[in-house]
Design an enzyme around this catalytic site. Structure first.
Site, PDB file in Angstrom:
ATOM      1  N   GLY A 177       0.930  -1.329  -0.082  1.00 33.77           N
ATOM      2  CA  GLY A 177      -0.007   0.154  -0.089  1.00 33.77           C
ATOM      3  C   GLY A 177       0.720   1.202   0.108  1.00 33.77           C
ATOM      4  O   GLY A 177       2.055   1.279  -0.345  1.00 33.77           O
ATOM      5  N   ILE A 179       2.620   2.566   2.435  1.00 29.94           N
ATOM      6  CA  ILE A 179       3.869   2.730   3.175  1.00 29.94           C
ATOM      7  C   ILE A 179       4.671   1.728   2.447  1.00 29.94           C
ATOM      8  O   ILE A 179       5.690   2.045   2.137  1.00 29.94           O
ATOM      9  CB  ILE A 179       3.658   2.153   4.641  1.00 29.94           C
ATOM     10  CG1 ILE A 179       2.825   3.278   5.338  1.00 29.94           C
ATOM     11  CG2 ILE A 179       4.971   1.979   5.319  1.00 29.94           C
ATOM     12  CD1 ILE A 179       2.666   2.887   6.765  1.00 29.94           C
ATOM     13  N   ARG A 256       1.100  -4.787  12.201  1.00 28.72           N
ATOM     14  CA  ARG A 256       0.425  -4.660  13.523  1.00 28.72           C
ATOM     15  C   ARG A 256       0.891  -5.906  14.155  1.00 28.72           C
ATOM     16  O   ARG A 256       1.391  -7.089  13.402  1.00 28.72           O
ATOM     17  CB  ARG A 256      -1.057  -5.035  13.530  1.00 28.72           C
ATOM     18  CG  ARG A 256      -1.982  -3.867  13.292  1.00 28.72           C
ATOM     19  CD  ARG A 256      -2.004  -3.024  14.309  1.00 28.72           C
ATOM     20  NE  ARG A 256      -2.810  -1.968  14.107  1.00 28.72           N
ATOM     21  CZ  ARG A 256      -2.112  -0.453  13.626  1.00 28.72           C
ATOM     22  NH1 ARG A 256      -1.068  -0.248  13.538  1.00 28.72           N
ATOM     23  NH2 ARG A 256      -3.383   0.347  13.625  1.00 28.72           N
ATOM     24  N   GLU A 285       0.319  -4.893  23.048  1.00 24.43           N
ATOM     25  CA  GLU A 285       1.057  -3.706  23.549  1.00 24.43           C
ATOM     26  C   GLU A 285       0.430  -3.263  24.672  1.00 24.43           C
ATOM     27  O   GLU A 285      -0.824  -3.169  24.736  1.00 24.43           O
ATOM     28  CB  GLU A 285       1.041  -2.805  22.552  1.00 24.43           C
ATOM     29  CG  GLU A 285       1.633  -3.171  21.080  1.00 24.43           C
ATOM     30  CD  GLU A 285       1.649  -2.365  19.870  1.00 24.43           C
ATOM     31  OE1 GLU A 285       0.988  -1.286  19.901  1.00 24.43           O
ATOM     32  OE2 GLU A 285       2.037  -2.860  18.587  1.00 24.43           O
ATOM     33  N   HIS A 303       5.782   1.199  19.069  1.00 24.49           N
ATOM     34  CA  HIS A 303       4.578   1.673  18.258  1.00 24.49           C
ATOM     35  C   HIS A 303       4.699   2.947  17.868  1.00 24.49           C
ATOM     36  O   HIS A 303       3.876   3.934  17.936  1.00 24.49           O
ATOM     37  CB  HIS A 303       3.524   1.218  18.836  1.00 24.49           C
ATOM     38  CG  HIS A 303       2.384   1.025  17.513  1.00 24.49           C
ATOM     39  ND1 HIS A 303       1.280   0.018  17.586  1.00 24.49           N
ATOM     40  CD2 HIS A 303       2.209   1.904  16.472  1.00 24.49           C
ATOM     41  CE1 HIS A 303       0.492   0.242  16.754  1.00 24.49           C
ATOM     42  NE2 HIS A 303       0.869   1.329  15.782  1.00 24.49           N
TER      43      HIS A 303
HETATM   44  O1  LIG Z   1       0.237   2.257  13.663  1.00 22.27           O
HETATM   45  C1  LIG Z   1      -0.393   3.486  13.443  1.00 22.27           C
HETATM   46  C2  LIG Z   1      -1.411   3.555  12.427  1.00 22.27           C
HETATM   47  O2  LIG Z   1      -2.156   2.601  12.021  1.00 22.27           O
HETATM   48  O3  LIG Z   1      -1.696   4.662  12.299  1.00 22.27           O
END
Ligand SMILES: O=CC(=O)O
Length: 339
Positions: A177, A179, A256, A285, A303
């Site tokens: 995607g 990122i 995740r 987390e 995170h």
């Molecule tokens: O982990 C961060 C997000 O999903 O924005």
């Protein structure tokens, strides 16, 4: 000119009593709220119902506002479930201040005719920088050698073991995607060979596509996980994927925690069945498996991959823009579901 416009805006805001403004529910303070700020024009245009500030128990609070809440502003820390939506029949929009939407029951939103927006592409650059940074750190042992120097071990024990070269590495990106694409661009510039897995092959891209993530792992020196967490991707990175990645393989996860079978990953790292890991996300987390603290071939981060003051500012504009678009009946800026 700008000042004048602002004044005009304020004047028109003053005509609204808070109780006339559209109600937006916040279940928990999303981190972006600290940037949006209490004084922002957001709170002049909307009645922000902050559930955590109410003396009422949550259920009573929701029931009290059930018919008037039109939108929910959330982040990953507060799930938006079917049960919650059932209590709030006037909700027509969920705005999440995150890229991930795994905390929202998207199927329920669809069924109930509720639009959903997310962080769109505002995190792509920072997420990609962090992913590549973690990969370089694991390969070149940057934080591990920093510890070595600080602990005086260079003097006492001599030279630190060599790291491994980034150029020429085959890097499998899981999830191409916004990122993932930015990661690919950066890795190309570093002289890596990019391969990928995603829901579908991207016709316009020439990177080799692997429909099977195990095949991708078998052909990669490192895997970078940056896909969404869904029922299909939960624990997708499992024992077989680690074994395909092999003893020299490195994993980076900025997606995740639950995309990876964490217990299995820890086992593989402890037994050196994979070479190392760079991890920004974890299954529970903020709990991080304690075994990882002992391992020098693991780099840990809390995170924070996608967050910078700059990305927060951009997110802030996007959140406000989506609310404005929704309430003025114009197209949403970063729709995940557009009803
Ligand atoms: O982990 C961060 C997000 O999903 O924005």
């Amino acid at each position: 000119m700008e000042d004048q416009e602002e004044q005009q805006d304020n004047t028109s805001d003053q005509n609204h009593k808070p109780q006339d403004l559209p109600q937006v529910l916040l279940l928990k303070p999303p981190p972006v709220l600290s940037v949006i700020g209490e004084q922002s024009f957001l709170s002049k245009k909307y009645q922000l119902l902050k559930a955590w500030e109410s003396p009422l128990p949550l259920l009573q609070f929701l029931i009290a506002h059930a018919d008037s809440i039109q939108a929910i502003l959330c982040s990953g820390s507060a799930p938006v479930t079917d049960d919650l939506l059932q209590l709030l029949p006037s909700v027509r929009l969920v705005v999440t201040a995150s890229a991930g939407t795994n905390h929202i029951d998207l199927e329920a939103c669809h069924r109930r005719g509720i639009s959903v927006t997310n962080a769109g592409n505002v995190f792509s650059d920072d997420g990609a920088d962090a992913a590549v940074g973690l990969l370089i750190d694991v390969l070149r042992k940057i934080t591990a050698s920093d510890r070595y120097v600080r602990q005086g071990l260079w003097v006492n024990k001599g030279d630190y073991p060599l790291g491994s070269k980034l150029r020429g590495k085959r890097v499998g990106i899981v999830g191409l995607g916004g990122i993932g694409l930015e990661i690919a661009k950066r890795l190309e510039a570093f002289g890596c060979n990019v391969l990928y897995n995603s829901r579908k092959k991207k016709a316009h891209l020439s990177y080799p596509f692997y429909a099977d993530v195990r095949q991708l792992a078998a052909n990669s020196d490192a895997l970078i996980i940056c896909c969404a967490l869904t029922d299909q991707t939960r624990h997708m990175i499992d024992k077989d994927v680690f074994s395909a990645l092999g003893k020299e393989g490195v994993i980076v996860n900025i997606g995740r925690g639950a995309i990876v079978d964490e217990k299995e990953m820890v086992r593989c790292l402890v037994h050196r069945e994979i070479a190392g890991a760079g991890l920004d996300v974890f299954e529970n987390e903020p709990d991080v498996p304690k075994e990882l603290f002992e391992l020098d071939n693991v780099v840990l981060s809390p995170h924070r991959a996608v967050f910078t003051p700059e990305s927060f500012m951009a997110l802030c504009e996007l959140v406000v823009g989506n609310l404005e678009a929704f309430f003025s009946n114009t197209p949403l800026l970063s729709p995940v579901i557009d009803v």
